[in-house]
Design a protein around this motif. Structure first.
Motif, PDB file in Angstrom:
ATOM      1  N   ASP A  19       0.851  -1.184   0.000  1.00 27.54           N
ATOM      2  CA  ASP A  19       0.000   0.000   0.000  1.00 27.54           C
ATOM      3  C   ASP A  19       0.889   1.238   0.000  1.00 27.54           C
ATOM      4  O   ASP A  19       1.569   1.534   0.989  1.00 27.54           O
ATOM      5  N   GLU A  56      -2.370   2.387  -4.582  1.00 34.63           N
ATOM      6  CA  GLU A  56      -3.324   3.078  -3.728  1.00 34.63           C
ATOM      7  C   GLU A  56      -4.496   3.535  -4.595  1.00 34.63           C
ATOM      8  O   GLU A  56      -4.360   3.662  -5.819  1.00 34.63           O
ATOM      9  N   ALA A  97      -4.919  -5.792  -4.746  1.00 37.13           N
ATOM     10  CA  ALA A  97      -5.710  -4.652  -4.264  1.00 37.13           C
ATOM     11  C   ALA A  97      -7.159  -5.042  -4.028  1.00 37.13           C
ATOM     12  O   ALA A  97      -7.801  -4.575  -3.082  1.00 37.13           O
ATOM     13  N   MET A 102      -8.912  -2.701  -1.175  1.00 40.72           N
ATOM     14  CA  MET A 102      -8.618  -1.406  -1.789  1.00 40.72           C
ATOM     15  C   MET A 102      -9.488  -1.187  -3.029  1.00 40.72           C
ATOM     16  O   MET A 102      -9.853  -0.061  -3.362  1.00 40.72           O
TER      17      MET A 102
END
Length: 353
Positions: A19, A56, A97, A102
């Motif tokens: 991350d 991210e 992710a 995420m």
């Protein structure tokens, strides 16, 4: 902080996904953290993990995920190259992710739009199929606006003559997804596909020397990972046969970015791949690429007449049937205290990939 491992089929190693929001923004501090993480990965049996993805959620309305690639280099845990990208690593990052929360859960038909911070690329990862720990994708490298062929030739033309080990060698330097030097294997004394795929250290060393000369021409460090290099010639069953070099040694197939760059080069008049494609009847539509790891196909879509390198522009390039396996997660809490048992379990999985 959690680290994840995912493996894209055809890649030389898994990708270590982190991350980016929990890591320093300053490159010097960031690389110090990554060097520490690599030391512990090596201690846990992960010296072969040389790809790192920093991800991210994107704040840009056109993208879902911001991605930054870090190529770890052999020799020491603090050696890195931040210059290029990695398509296999992008797909691994998307899977990780999603597993971490995420991104939303991957489902067939979903499209994840990735912004590559290394070079500004936009990559659309369309989910074709999802199983328990595996996902399959069609990947499209999309240009935000058409890129003229001339802008894809970093040395200013479709052919460049390099001096390598006292020899003059003609290559095509092309930048699409990543920078590559393409050389006709026959000019290196390799007559056909079989000879190319069975060549040993002698050809590898020659290609590394040519790659170093290409790096010199571009003003890049010789001991980095870029530009990449691949030897190409007409494939036995049509299309193009390619043998690529990675860090370190022969690539087990060819990088996803290499497929994209090769497919683009086929569309640019005068390049080495353009000549080979026309020689083998592969100069229109899908381009089949044969490697030691199997066959793949790429479609590069261009605009304009494309009669010379000064005409025509790249719009996008698509590669289908890419498979990624999620291999596990482990806690980095803090980064200097990896939980070795969890790491070793993940690395045991990656070693079996």
């Amino acid at each position: 902080m959690i680290g994840h491992l995912a493996y894209a089929a055809g890649s030389p190693c898994p990708t270590f996904v982190l991350d980016a929001g929990r890591l320093p923004r300053d490159d010097e501090a960031l690389l110090a953290h990554l060097a520490e993480a690599r030391r512990y990965l090596v201690s846990a049996g992960g010296a072969h993990v040389l790809k790192i993805a920093l991800v991210e959620p994107s704040t840009h309305p056109m993208f879902d995920l911001d991605y930054r690639f870090v190529q770890a280099l052999p020799g020491a845990p603090d050696r890195f190259d931040l210059r290029g990208s990695c398509g296999h690593s992008i797909l691994s990052a998307v899977v990780a992710a999603s597993r971490s929360g995420m991104l939303p859960r991957l489902v067939p038909g979903a499209r994840i739009r990735v912004h590559v911070r290394n070079n500004g690329d936009g990559v659309v990862c369309e989910v074709d199929r999802v199983e328990r720990d595996e996902a399959r994708f069609t990947v499209t490298f999309v240009q935000q606006s058409p890129v003229a062929f001339g802008d894809l030739l970093p040395d200013g033309g479709p052919r460049t003559v390099l001096e390598a080990d006292g020899e003059r060698v003609e290559v095509s330097l092309v930048t699409s997804a990543n920078a590559y030097a393409f050389v006709d294997a026959r000019r290196l004394g390799v007559p056909d596909q079989k000879a190319l795929f069975t060549a040993g250290d002698g050809l590898l060393e020659r290609l590394e020397s040519i790659r170093g000369a290409a790096a010199d021409r571009l003003g890049w460090p010789r001991d980095g990972a870029f530009p990449k290099i691949a030897a190409v010639l007409p494939a036995e069953d049509g299309g193009i046969a390619a043998r690529a070099v990675t860090v370190p040694g022969w690539h087990p197939s060819i990088a996803l970015t290499g497929v994209v760059c090769l497919g683009t080069a086929v569309r640019i008049p005068g390049t080495v791949p353009w000549d080979i494609a026309r020689e083998n009847g592969a100069d229109t539509g899908l381009v089949d690429i044969t490697t030691t790891g199997g066959r793949t196909a790429v479609a590069a879509v261009t605009s304009g007449l494309g009669a010379t390198e000064d005409e025509g522009a790249l719009l996008w390039a698509t590669v289908a049937r890419k498979r990624v396996t999620f291999q596990g997660s482990f806690v980095l809490a803090p980064l200097s205290h990896l939980q070795f048992k969890e790491v070793a379990q993940c690395l045991a999985l990656s070693g079996a990939a």
